[in-house]
Enzyme design. Structure first.
Site, PDB file in Angstrom:
ATOM      1  N   SER A 101      -0.019  -8.068  -7.383  1.00  0.00           N
ATOM      2  CA  SER A 101       0.596  -7.117  -8.301  1.00  0.00           C
ATOM      3  C   SER A 101       1.130  -7.849  -9.532  1.00  0.00           C
ATOM      4  O   SER A 101       0.359  -8.445 -10.264  1.00  0.00           O
ATOM      5  CB  SER A 101       1.686  -6.319  -7.576  1.00  0.00           C
ATOM      6  OG  SER A 101       1.860  -5.062  -8.197  1.00  0.00           O
ATOM      7  N   LYS A 153      17.790  13.240 -17.492  1.00  0.00           N
ATOM      8  CA  LYS A 153      18.542  11.983 -17.546  1.00  0.00           C
ATOM      9  C   LYS A 153      18.791  11.421 -16.150  1.00  0.00           C
ATOM     10  O   LYS A 153      18.867  10.212 -15.957  1.00  0.00           O
ATOM     11  CB  LYS A 153      19.876  12.210 -18.276  1.00  0.00           C
ATOM     12  CG  LYS A 153      20.698  10.938 -18.470  1.00  0.00           C
ATOM     13  CD  LYS A 153      19.931   9.921 -19.294  1.00  0.00           C
ATOM     14  CE  LYS A 153      20.728   8.630 -19.446  1.00  0.00           C
ATOM     15  NZ  LYS A 153      19.951   7.580 -20.121  1.00  0.00           N
TER      16      LYS A 153
END
Length: 277
Positions: A101, A153
């Site tokens: 990764s 948010k």
């Protein structure tokens, strides 16, 4: 008389040390820089790369990668630093136990990538986790309200479920970052983007498998990588010092150092180039 002898010895030792220092500074070197563990920070690694770039006696760099991945931003910072370094000096990657990764991401721009046959690499993809603890909180009678400036948010806060729209927003961002990952690989690796997509579904490869599809150039260990660095820098057959560039840490830092903590994961959700075990 004794005082003169002592002074003479000190002067001799000083001159000897100075000449040895000059010889060390001027002699050609191969620098080894290690990247180990989860990539959550980048300043130390980028600083080490910068030191190697500025030191004219360092003719090539071997990046020793042993990492399952980490944060997107940190991996991209290191990737960019290696890109700049390879413009002036050869960079060879030596993959250790795992370079998957984000660990593979930072390896991609090297001139040559070495892996052991059994190295675990690949795991090309991006992941972000959302923990929905709302039912558990309801069960124990805890209600948490988020006072926010906009409806998204608190998108990754664990006290609520994701709405279908929020899932779509996250998926769009994930796919954009994933595409950046693919572009970063094909920029330096001998594989086309459409071909890469066949393998870039998060699966892992052994070093031997990765070599067959072009993710790894050669099979070998750290010494093979160092020899390759000597070859690329035209230092074969010459006396070359191998040095390790690393930031020295205090005893207390060594005791308390952690690449990533549980609190990091819970309080600062991040997009990750991370191999999931």
């Amino acid at each position: 008389m004794k005082k003169k002898i002592i002074i003479g010895i000190l002067i001799f030792l000083g001159i000897f040390w100075f000449l040895s220092y000059l010889n060390y500074k001027s002699s050609p070197k191969i620098a080894v820089i290690e990247v180990k563990g989860v990539i959550s920070g980048y300043m130390d690694t980028v600083s080490n790369i910068d030191k190697a770039q500025k030191d004219s006696s360092i003719k090539a760099v071997v990046l020793l990668v042993d990492s399952p991945g980490g944060a997107v931003g940190a991996a991209q910072e290191i990737y960019t630093a290696i890109e700049k370094l390879r413009k002036t000096k050869p960079v060879v990657v030596s993959m250790g136990n795992v370079a998957a990764s984000g660990g593979y991401y930072i390896s991609a721009p090297a001139n040559v990538i070495y892996a052991n046959p059994g190295t675990i690499t690949g795991s090309i993809g991006v992941i972000i986790q959302h923990v929905d603890a709302s039912k558990v909180l309801d069960k124990i009678g805890i209600k948490i309200e988020n006072i926010k400036s906009g409806q998204n948010k608190d998108i990754l806060y664990p006290n609520h479920s994701l709405t279908p729209e929020q899932k779509r927003l996250l998926e769009a961002t994930i796919l954009d970052v994933y595409d950046q990952f693919l572009d970063a690989i094909v920029k330096y690796r001998p594989i086309k983007k459409e071909e890469l997509k066949k393998y870039a579904d998060g699966r892992i490869f052994s070093g031997k498998q990765a070599q067959k599809i072009g993710l790894v150039d050669k099979l070998g260990n750290i010494q093979d990588a160092i020899n390759e660095a000597k070859k690329l820098s035209k230092m074969e057959g010459k006396k070359v010092q191998v040095i390790y560039i690393r930031k020295e840490k205090s005893f207390l830092q060594k005791l308390t150092d952690s690449k990533i903590s549980i609190s990091d994961i819970l309080t600062v959700p991040q997009f990750m180039y991370l191999m999931k075990f």
